[in-house]
Write a protein that holds these residues in place. Structure first.
Motif, PDB file in Angstrom:
ATOM      1  N   HIS A   1       6.680  -0.895  12.685  1.00 42.55           N
ATOM      2  CA  HIS A   1       5.748  -0.083  11.888  1.00 42.55           C
ATOM      3  C   HIS A   1       5.077  -0.983  10.837  1.00 42.55           C
ATOM      4  N   ILE A   2       3.741  -0.922  10.755  1.00 41.81           N
ATOM      5  CA  ILE A   2       2.972  -1.806   9.877  1.00 41.81           C
ATOM      6  C   ILE A   2       2.385  -0.991   8.722  1.00 41.81           C
ATOM      7  N   VAL A   3       2.520  -1.543   7.518  1.00 43.06           N
ATOM      8  CA  VAL A   3       1.943  -0.954   6.302  1.00 43.06           C
ATOM      9  C   VAL A   3       1.024  -2.002   5.681  1.00 43.06           C
ATOM     10  N   GLU A   4      -0.239  -1.644   5.463  1.00 43.58           N
ATOM     11  CA  GLU A   4      -1.230  -2.564   4.890  1.00 43.58           C
ATOM     12  C   GLU A   4      -1.644  -2.056   3.514  1.00 43.58           C
ATOM     13  N   LEU A   5      -1.631  -2.965   2.532  1.00 42.38           N
ATOM     14  CA  LEU A   5      -1.979  -2.611   1.157  1.00 42.38           C
ATOM     15  C   LEU A   5      -3.001  -3.603   0.621  1.00 42.38           C
ATOM     16  N   ALA A   6      -3.974  -3.102  -0.124  1.00 43.23           N
ATOM     17  CA  ALA A   6      -4.941  -3.916  -0.852  1.00 43.23           C
ATOM     18  C   ALA A   6      -4.711  -3.665  -2.339  1.00 43.23           C
ATOM     19  N   LEU A   7      -4.298  -4.700  -3.068  1.00 37.17           N
ATOM     20  CA  LEU A   7      -3.915  -4.580  -4.470  1.00 37.17           C
ATOM     21  C   LEU A   7      -4.870  -5.386  -5.339  1.00 37.17           C
ATOM     22  N   GLU A   8      -5.165  -4.881  -6.529  1.00 39.26           N
ATOM     23  CA  GLU A   8      -6.090  -5.548  -7.453  1.00 39.26           C
ATOM     24  C   GLU A   8      -5.488  -5.544  -8.848  1.00 39.26           C
ATOM     25  N   MET A   9      -5.581  -6.701  -9.533  1.00 37.12           N
ATOM     26  CA  MET A   9      -5.038  -6.818 -10.885  1.00 37.12           C
ATOM     27  C   MET A   9      -5.825  -7.890 -11.633  1.00 37.12           C
ATOM     28  N   ASP A  10      -5.511  -8.056 -12.918  1.00 39.77           N
ATOM     29  CA  ASP A  10      -6.172  -9.073 -13.724  1.00 39.77           C
ATOM     30  C   ASP A  10      -5.737 -10.459 -13.266  1.00 39.77           C
ATOM     31  N   ALA A  11      -6.698 -11.386 -13.257  1.00 39.43           N
ATOM     32  CA  ALA A  11      -6.415 -12.728 -12.753  1.00 39.43           C
ATOM     33  C   ALA A  11      -5.576 -13.545 -13.732  1.00 39.43           C
ATOM     34  N   VAL A  12      -5.574 -13.185 -15.013  1.00 38.10           N
ATOM     35  CA  VAL A  12      -4.867 -14.006 -16.002  1.00 38.10           C
ATOM     36  C   VAL A  12      -3.375 -13.710 -16.029  1.00 38.10           C
ATOM     37  N   ALA A  13      -2.958 -12.560 -15.529  1.00 37.43           N
ATOM     38  CA  ALA A  13      -1.547 -12.164 -15.599  1.00 37.43           C
ATOM     39  C   ALA A  13      -0.819 -12.586 -14.336  1.00 37.43           C
ATOM     40  N   ASP A  14       0.488 -12.782 -14.495  1.00 35.02           N
ATOM     41  CA  ASP A  14       1.328 -13.086 -13.340  1.00 35.02           C
ATOM     42  C   ASP A  14       1.607 -11.803 -12.570  1.00 35.02           C
ATOM     43  N   PRO A  15       1.576 -11.859 -11.242  1.00 36.45           N
ATOM     44  CA  PRO A  15       1.765 -10.623 -10.467  1.00 36.45           C
ATOM     45  C   PRO A  15       3.208 -10.133 -10.527  1.00 36.45           C
ATOM     46  N   PRO A  16       3.432  -8.877 -10.901  1.00 37.35           N
ATOM     47  CA  PRO A  16       4.800  -8.336 -10.877  1.00 37.35           C
ATOM     48  C   PRO A  16       5.200  -7.973  -9.449  1.00 37.35           C
ATOM     49  N   SER A  17       6.478  -7.718  -9.266  1.00 35.73           N
ATOM     50  CA  SER A  17       7.000  -7.388  -7.942  1.00 35.73           C
ATOM     51  C   SER A  17       6.785  -5.906  -7.643  1.00 35.73           C
ATOM     52  N   LEU A  18       6.666  -5.609  -6.352  1.00 36.60           N
ATOM     53  CA  LEU A  18       6.568  -4.232  -5.892  1.00 36.60           C
ATOM     54  C   LEU A  18       7.971  -3.699  -5.594  1.00 36.60           C
ATOM     55  N   GLN A  19       8.196  -2.422  -5.857  1.00 39.63           N
ATOM     56  CA  GLN A  19       9.478  -1.794  -5.589  1.00 39.63           C
ATOM     57  C   GLN A  19       9.399  -1.038  -4.265  1.00 39.63           C
ATOM     58  N   LEU A  20      10.215  -1.470  -3.302  1.00 41.20           N
ATOM     59  CA  LEU A  20      10.242  -0.866  -1.973  1.00 41.20           C
ATOM     60  C   LEU A  20      11.561  -0.115  -1.801  1.00 41.20           C
ATOM     61  N   PHE A  21      11.461   1.169  -1.428  1.00 37.36           N
ATOM     62  CA  PHE A  21      12.627   2.007  -1.187  1.00 37.36           C
ATOM     63  C   PHE A  21      12.595   2.474   0.266  1.00 37.36           C
ATOM     64  N   PHE A  22      13.727   2.337   0.956  1.00 35.67           N
ATOM     65  CA  PHE A  22      13.825   2.718   2.353  1.00 35.67           C
ATOM     66  C   PHE A  22      15.000   3.682   2.527  1.00 35.67           C
ATOM     67  N   GLU A  23      14.803   4.657   3.431  1.00 39.43           N
ATOM     68  CA  GLU A  23      15.848   5.606   3.781  1.00 39.43           C
ATOM     69  C   GLU A  23      15.897   5.746   5.293  1.00 39.43           C
ATOM     70  N   ALA A  24      17.023   5.361   5.893  1.00 34.12           N
ATOM     71  CA  ALA A  24      17.238   5.518   7.329  1.00 34.12           C
ATOM     72  C   ALA A  24      17.816   6.902   7.592  1.00 34.12           C
ATOM     73  N   ILE A  25      17.157   7.664   8.477  1.00 36.64           N
ATOM     74  CA  ILE A  25      17.523   9.053   8.748  1.00 36.64           C
ATOM     75  C   ILE A  25      17.722   9.210  10.249  1.00 36.64           C
ATOM     76  N   SER A  26      18.755   9.933  10.639  1.00 40.17           N
ATOM     77  CA  SER A  26      19.041  10.211  12.042  1.00 40.17           C
ATOM     78  C   SER A  26      18.861  11.699  12.322  1.00 40.17           C
ATOM     79  N   THR A  27      18.562  12.024  13.562  1.00 40.57           N
ATOM     80  CA  THR A  27      18.429  13.410  14.013  1.00 40.57           C
ATOM     81  C   THR A  27      19.360  13.638  15.202  1.00 40.57           C
ATOM     82  N   ASP A  28      19.691  14.901  15.449  1.00 44.01           N
ATOM     83  CA  ASP A  28      20.523  15.232  16.598  1.00 44.01           C
ATOM     84  C   ASP A  28      19.876  16.368  17.369  1.00 44.01           C
ATOM     85  N   TRP A  29      20.552  16.779  18.428  1.00 44.96           N
ATOM     86  CA  TRP A  29      20.004  17.815  19.300  1.00 44.96           C
ATOM     87  C   TRP A  29      19.899  19.166  18.618  1.00 44.96           C
ATOM     88  N   TRP A  30      20.623  19.365  17.519  1.00 44.94           N
ATOM     89  CA  TRP A  30      20.611  20.626  16.801  1.00 44.94           C
ATOM     90  C   TRP A  30      19.535  20.666  15.719  1.00 44.94           C
TER      91      TRP A  30
END
Length: 519
Positions: free
Chosen positions: A344-373
């Motif tokens: 699965h591909i996620v594409e992002l275009a981000l814009e910020m001030d050029a003088v500042a150092d880029p902060p990190s992005l926070q990524l949260f993932f949740e693995a979910i399972s399903t059953d026949w019920w």
């Protein structure tokens, strides 16, 4: 005593001379109570007073546009829950119900993307195990032999006038379908579906290759030859209905809008070929991030999908969607172990001030399972702080699942009802000190990520304005700034020439300085 006599339904073919999007489908439907059902005295009294027959008329009319999606009550209940939406079409319907207010209808539609019934090319009619398509039907007509027997072979040229299309290539034909359906399902007092049942009122198949329309059944009149609504098994539903087709006339200026839209698309296509690159705004830095959710491994349950949430810092601007989910994947077993593949591909275009150092992005993932019920279980959470640094990298994230302190109660709850949602705020994953002491984390499986990041910024000392084709105002201001830059260069060159010729003018003794136009 009810007279439920089945009416013969005849299909029709129409060669279209107008655009298909102007088509309007009209359905008139009314209850069929039988020949012994008489009007009540109250209704007759109202009829005598008002002098019209509206009190006896229980006819309902529905009008639909071509490929207009109208939802039934059970469809709205299904698509309102995102966990029931797996395909792209179902997710689109979920977003439609969230963005706009829709009213359920007893007469609703299935559009082409629903894939409700096979197209005419796939299945026309079955006889035993043999499937007949349109080409075989044309071959079985055998019109030449009938014409020759009728004309007693007097002329050989007359037969060619009635010859069927022998070279008809139906394999390359493209179709679009639409179905108008009556919802006769049973619901309880809370409007919850008890028994699903529906009847197809009319099916329309549009041949985009040869521009003709198949209507099953054809148009009729409710008063003269009504159709009887029946389920797929042939059981009558006590409804009579009629089908009507008409083409809506284009409003004034609509043709002009269509022409302008076509010209605008051609202009954009040509302009993209001329302008292949646009620099970011002055003082800004643009990051292009491509994140790919590759695989998952070491989980206990099957039928996995991954939901992701991306939190952007305040100093970064992003217009792309930051929440989504992958498709449901089944386990692949090999010598190396069990694995679930997503890609699965996620594409992002981000814009910020050029003088500042880029902060990190926070990524949260949740693995979910399903059953026949239909139960959805949380198999594990994971958190990752992705740095915005140009380059490519991959990482394997370990997942953990929150469980109650009482392991026996937690196991029982998870087995019977799928567990409970212990994490209310995803920030607990990024800041463990916010964790509630009423549950603990258990390590489960892992998720593999891969990402590519590039950055764009104006060149150092580059003062020439860039051209952006999106807005004409910015391009005009860019031209003015470019003219001012050229004028400054001209003045600087004039000053250098005057300084270089000053000594020559003093040595010659003449007060006349050479002008720029002398050369």
């Amino acid at each position: 005593m009810h007279d439920f006599k089945r009416t013969n339904k005849i299909s029709g073919v129409r060669w279209l001379k107008e655009p298909i999007h102007n088509l309007k489908i009209s359905i008139k439907i009314k209850p069929h109570d039988g020949v012994l059902s008489l009007p009540k005295f109250e209704n007759y009294a109202n009829f005598s007073d008002t002098g019209n027959a509206e009190s006896f008329d229980q006819t309902e009319e529905y009008t639909f546009k071509w490929q207009e999606k109208v939802f039934s009550l059970w469809e709205m209940q299904r698509y309102s829950d995102v966990h029931h939406c797996i395909t792209d079409t179902e997710l689109t319907y979920h977003n439609m119900l969230n963005d706009l207010e829709y009213v359920p209808s007893k007469v609703f539609t299935y559009v082409h993307d629903d894939n409700y019934k096979p197209l005419p090319l796939n299945h026309v009619r079955k006889r035993g195990n043999k499937i007949l398509d349109l080409s075989s039907c044309f071959e079985k007509l055998n019109l030449n032999e009938k014409i020759e027997r009728t004309l007693l072979k007097q002329t050989s040229s007359m037969g060619h006038l009635f010859r069927s299309e022998e070279n008809l290539d139906v394999g390359n034909e493209q179709w679009m379908a639409m179905h108008v359906v009556f919802d006769s399902s049973d619901y309880n007092e809370d409007s919850q579906l008890v028994f699903k049942q529906e009847a197809v009122l009319v099916s329309l198949y549009y041949n985009t290759t040869n521009n003709y329309l198949l209507v099953c059944p054809d148009e009729n009149q409710l008063e003269l030859n009504p159709y009887c609504a029946e389920t797929g098994t042939g059981a009558p539903l006590g409804r009579h209905y009629s089908v009507g087709l008409r083409f809506q006339e284009q409003e004034e200026g609509e043709e002009l809008n269509v022409l302008l839209n076509k010209l605008h698309k051609k202009w954009e296509k040509k302009h993209k070929q001329l302008v292949n690159f646009c620099m970011p705004p002055l003082g800004k830095k643009v990051y292009h991030l491509t994140l790919e959710i590759l695989t998952a491994a070491e989980f206990e349950a099957d039928e996995l999908y991954v939901e992701y949430t991306i939190k952007i810092p305040e100093e970064i601007q992003c217009k792309d969607p930051l929440h989504g989910r992958t498709h449901t994947s089944r386990v692949l077993r090999s010598d190396e172990g069990e694995e679930w593949c997503f890609g699965h591909i996620v594409e992002l275009a981000l814009e910020m001030d050029a003088v500042a150092d880029p902060p990190s992005l926070q990524l949260f993932f949740e693995a979910i399972s399903t059953d026949w019920w239909g139960r959805h279980r949380t198999e594990g959470y994971s958190y990752f702080a992705l740095p915005l640094q140009p380059g490519s990298d991959n990482k394997r994230l370990s997942c953990s699942r929150p469980e109650e302190l009482d392991r026996v109660e937690a196991s029982s709850r998870r087995f019977f009802v799928g567990g409970c949602n212990l994490i209310k705020d995803l920030d607990v994953l990024a800041q463990p000190q916010l964790q509630d002491a009423n549950f603990i984390f258990t390590t489960t499986g892992s998720i593999t990520l891969r990402w590519h990041s590039i950055s764009q910024s104006p060149l150092p000392g580059y003062s020439r304005p860039y051209f952006r084709p999106e807005t004409s105002g910015r391009s005009a201001s860019a031209l003015l700034l470019g003219a001012e830059a050229v004028l400054r260069q001209y003045r600087r060159a004039k000053a250098k020439l005057a300084a270089a010729t000053r000594d020559f003018r003093d040595h010659d003794g003449s007060g006349d300085a050479p002008s720029l136009t002398d050369s």
